[in-house]
Design an enzyme around this catalytic site. Structure first.
Site, mmCIF file in Angstrom:
data_model
loop_
_atom_site.group_PDB
_atom_site.id
_atom_site.type_symbol
_atom_site.label_atom_id
_atom_site.label_comp_id
_atom_site.label_asym_id
_atom_site.label_seq_id
_atom_site.Cartn_x
_atom_site.Cartn_y
_atom_site.Cartn_z
ATOM 1 N N ASP A 118 0.852 -1.186 0.000
ATOM 2 C CA ASP A 118 0.000 0.000 0.000
ATOM 3 C C ASP A 118 0.889 1.239 0.000
ATOM 4 O O ASP A 118 1.935 1.266 0.665
ATOM 5 C CB ASP A 118 -0.899 -0.016 1.239
ATOM 6 C CG ASP A 118 -1.837 1.182 1.283
ATOM 7 O OD1 ASP A 118 -2.873 1.129 0.609
ATOM 8 O OD2 ASP A 118 -1.512 2.159 2.000
ATOM 9 N N GLU A 161 -4.855 2.354 -3.994
ATOM 10 C CA GLU A 161 -3.394 2.422 -4.028
ATOM 11 C C GLU A 161 -2.758 1.144 -3.503
ATOM 12 O O GLU A 161 -1.597 1.140 -3.095
ATOM 13 C CB GLU A 161 -2.890 3.632 -3.231
ATOM 14 C CG GLU A 161 -3.207 3.626 -1.756
ATOM 15 C CD GLU A 161 -4.570 4.234 -1.414
ATOM 16 O OE1 GLU A 161 -4.744 4.605 -0.242
ATOM 17 O OE2 GLU A 161 -5.432 4.356 -2.308
#
Length: 245
Positions: A118, A161
C-alpha cells in the site's frame, strides 16, 4: 456386254461418290461437334478459373477476417485482464492467478507467497498535487515494480493504491527479501510530483495447515496492517521488521 459393264461401273462410282459425300458430311459434322465441344470445354475451363479466382479471394478475405478476429479477441482479453490506469493485471485477473497457484501448490505440495502493498499517505498526494498527479504516481509505481520482479511472478492492482503480488515457489522469507528490494527501490525513485513516496508491505505464504485462499490473503492483509503502523516497512505475518533506510 460392255454397256452392262459400264453401267455396273457407273453404279459403283455413284455409290462410292455418295459414300464419299456421306463421309465428308460426317467429317464436317464431327469437326463442327469437335469445335462446339472445344468451345464448351474452353468456356467451362474459363468459368472454373473464374470461380477458383473468386474462391481464392473469398478465402483470403476469410483469412483476413480470422486474423482480425484473433487480434480483436486478444485485444479484448488484454482489456478484460488489465487495469486501465496502471496497465498491470486487474484485481479479477490477479485473483485468478492466485487461485490457480493455490490449487497447484495444494496438488504438488510446494510453496508460494503473496505480498500486499500500500502507498503510504497516498491521500496527501491527491490532496496536495491533485488526482492527475496521484494517477501518474500509481502508474509509475506499477511499472517500477513490474520491471523489478521475475517473469514467473505476477503483480496486479488490488484496489485504490494497493497492489497484490503472487510469488510461485517462494517462501515467506524470500518474499520478504523481494518486498525489501522493492521498498528500497520505491523509496529511492524520483516520482517527479511528488518526488518521493514510500510503501508498506505485508507478506504471507501458503502453509500446510488447511488454510484456504481467503485465509492466506487475510494473513497478508494483517501483515500489511502492522506495516502501516510504522510505514515504509515490510512485515511477514506475525513478524514486523522496521525499515532501516
Amino acid at each position: 456386254m460392255e454397256n452392262k459393264s459400264d453401267d455396273a461401273l457407273k453404279r459403283q462410282i455413284t455409290m462410292l461418290t455418295r459414300k464419299l459425300e456421306r463421309c465428308e458430311q460426317s467429317r464436317r459434322l464431327i469437326e463442327a461437334a469437335k469445335d462446339h465441344y472445344d468451345l464448351v470445354y474452353r468456356s467451362s475451363i474459363d468459368k472454373l478459373d473464374a470461380q477458383k479466382s473468386l474462391l481464392d479471394i473469398k478465402n483470403n478475405e476469410l483469412d483476413l477476417a480470422r486474423l482480425e478476429l484473433l487480434a480483436k479477441n486478444k485485444e479484448l482479453q488484454i482489456v478484460s485482464t488489465t487495469d486501465g490506469l496502471t496497465q498491470i493485471y486487474n484485481r479479477r485477473k490477479i485473483i485468478e492467478i492466485f487461485n490457480a497457484e493455490y490449487l497447484r501448490v495444494k496438488r504438488y505440495g510446494t510453496v508460494f507467497s503473496v505480498i500486499i502493498l500500500d502507498v503510504d499517505r497516498f491521500k496527501l498526494v491527491n490532496d496536495n498535487f491533485g488526482h492527475q498527479a496521484g494517477d501518474q504516481v500509481l502508474f509509475d509505481l506499477a511499472q517500477l515494480m513490474k520491471n523489478n520482479i521475475r517473469i514467473t511472478e505476477h503483480i496486479g492492482r488490488w484496489g485504490g493504491e494497493e497492489f497484490f503480488i503472487v510469488l510461485p515457489n517462494t517462501s515467506e522469507k524470500d518474499g520478504y527479501l523481494l518486498a525489501e528490494r522493492l521498498r528500497l527501490k520505491i523509496a529511492a525513485y524520483n516520482f517527479q510530483v511528488p518526488k518521493n513516496i514510500t510503501c508498506s508491505f505485508g507478506i504471507a505464504d501458503y502453509k500446510e495447515d488447511g488454510s484456504n485462499e481467503q485465509q492466506i490473503i487475510k494473513r497478508a492483509d494483517t501483515a500489511l496492517y502492522e506495516a502501516k503502523k510504522h510505514r515504509n516497512c515490510s512485515c511477514i505475518f506475525n513478524k514486523c521488521i522496521l525499515a532501516t533506510t
